[in-house]
Design a protein around this motif. Sequence first.
Motif, short mmCIF file in Angstrom:
data_model
loop_
_atom_site.label_atom_id
_atom_site.label_comp_id
_atom_site.label_asym_id
_atom_site.label_seq_id
_atom_site.Cartn_x
_atom_site.Cartn_y
_atom_site.Cartn_z
N HIS A 218 10.17 14.63 -6.19
CA HIS A 218 8.96 15.16 -6.84
C HIS A 218 8.32 16.26 -5.98
O HIS A 218 7.91 17.30 -6.50
N THR B 274 9.88 10.12 -4.69
CA THR B 274 8.74 10.87 -4.16
C THR B 274 9.22 12.19 -3.56
O THR B 274 8.64 13.25 -3.79
N ARG C 176 9.30 -0.28 -7.03
CA ARG C 176 8.83 -0.99 -5.83
C ARG C 176 9.96 -1.22 -4.84
O ARG C 176 9.80 -1.99 -3.87
N TYR D 242 -4.05 15.26 -3.32
CA TYR D 242 -3.78 13.88 -2.91
C TYR D 242 -4.83 13.39 -1.92
O TYR D 242 -5.13 12.18 -1.87
N LEU E 155 0.84 -1.20 0.00
CA LEU E 155 0.00 0.00 0.00
C LEU E 155 0.87 1.25 0.00
O LEU E 155 0.63 2.21 -0.75
N LEU E 156 1.90 1.24 0.84
CA LEU E 156 2.79 2.40 0.92
C LEU E 156 3.44 2.68 -0.44
O LEU E 156 3.47 3.83 -0.90
N LEU E 157 3.91 1.63 -1.09
CA LEU E 157 4.55 1.82 -2.40
C LEU E 157 3.54 2.36 -3.41
O LEU E 157 3.88 3.22 -4.23
N ASP E 158 2.31 1.86 -3.35
CA ASP E 158 1.27 2.40 -4.22
C ASP E 158 1.07 3.89 -3.97
O ASP E 158 0.96 4.69 -4.91
N MET E 159 1.02 4.25 -2.70
CA MET E 159 0.76 5.65 -2.34
C MET E 159 1.90 6.54 -2.81
O MET E 159 1.68 7.66 -3.30
N LEU E 160 3.12 6.06 -2.67
CA LEU E 160 4.28 6.84 -3.11
C LEU E 160 4.25 7.04 -4.62
O LEU E 160 4.52 8.12 -5.14
N GLU E 161 3.88 5.97 -5.34
CA GLU E 161 3.78 6.10 -6.79
C GLU E 161 2.72 7.11 -7.18
O GLU E 161 2.90 7.89 -8.12
N GLU E 162 1.64 7.10 -6.43
CA GLU E 162 0.55 8.02 -6.78
C GLU E 162 0.97 9.48 -6.60
O GLU E 162 0.66 10.34 -7.42
N ILE E 163 1.71 9.73 -5.52
CA ILE E 163 2.17 11.11 -5.29
C ILE E 163 3.07 11.58 -6.42
O ILE E 163 3.01 12.73 -6.85
N GLN E 164 3.88 10.66 -6.93
CA GLN E 164 4.82 11.05 -7.98
C GLN E 164 4.10 11.43 -9.27
O GLN E 164 4.71 12.04 -10.15
#
Lengths: 153, 153
Positions: free
Chosen positions: B31, B28, B19, B133, A140-149
């Motif tokens: 960014h 992140t 990942r 976000y 989940l954390l990795l998903d969230m970080l990708e989303e912010i980018q």
Amino acid sequence: MSKTKPKNSANSGLRPTSRALPIALLRTREHIMEPIRPMLAEIGLTEQKWRVLRILTEIGPLEQTAIARHACLLLPSLTRILSRMEADGLIRRAQDPDDKRRSIVQISKQGSALIEAHQPFSNQVYRDLEKKYGREKLDLLLDMLEEIQEIKF
Amino acid sequence: MSKTKPKNSANSGLRPTSRALPIALLRTREHIMEPIRPMLAEIGLTEQKWRVLRILTEIGPLEQTAIARHACLLLPSLTRILSRMEADGLIRRAQDPDDKRRSIVQISKQGSALIEAHQPFSNQVYRDLEKKYGREKLDLLLDMLEEIQEIKF
DNA sequence: GTAATTTACTTAACATCGCAAGTAATAAGG
DNA sequence: CCTTATTACTTGCGATGTTAAGTAAATTAC
């Protein structure tokens, strides 16, 4: 009643640094890297060189501008890092015949060997993190970080 | 059926860099910092000096070892940064009378003024991030980052 | 109480960061 | 074509990162 909630003696209305995203990201990264750095030092790699090799392994031969973007390095830094890595036999540079400004960078056998040598340790660190933090939460954390980018500022 | 899932041509069984937590955190952070750096440059602060001022504002007078820990700086870097900041009038250093090895660092009026001047911009960035976000997701992310920092490796 | 160790920095040396300016090759405009 | 951008680096410089060694003050061990 006081007018607003009384602030910390020294604090003047700022978010605590633990809740400031740039600082939180930095501290988290430092915490994660702490056990990894000694291993990199052991195989003679800096973090930056390690990132370059990871990127080249993942994507394949790449021009410098692209490496810089993926590895979060500025071109001037990359220029100097690559010339050292080339001298050390970790990568090769070849001029692009279609555009003589570009040079295409490629990982060497020796560079690949370093990454391979590091891989068991890297996997161990990751499993350890999964175990102590939780696989799903980590995902989940990795998903969230990708989303912010992907946010445009 | 092939024995295992066929990997990317160049990839040799590594997690994609997107990942890999250290790289994801770095990307992140870069960014997020992109729009902030120009503002810091405008008021003549580097990221590091900005972190030092934030820490001193948040916690109050502090010895250098503690500043280094909170701001993710190494002591040799901090030594140089502080001597420059002292020369620029952003902080003051005083020897601890109870332990003459230590020096206690304190933000100056001028340093506080810089932080205050930066605050509206900082808050704007934060609101913008919340808006794009999501406030709850951002809070959750910060919680998750704090939790990782508490893991013992 | 003195020697050995530890702590809190500082200094030195070299690599990298980050901005600015420079260079060579390509692309765009007239 | 030929001038003028633009692109892909490279170089220079001052600040910071990182390791190792040095220094002075405090602590610990005998």
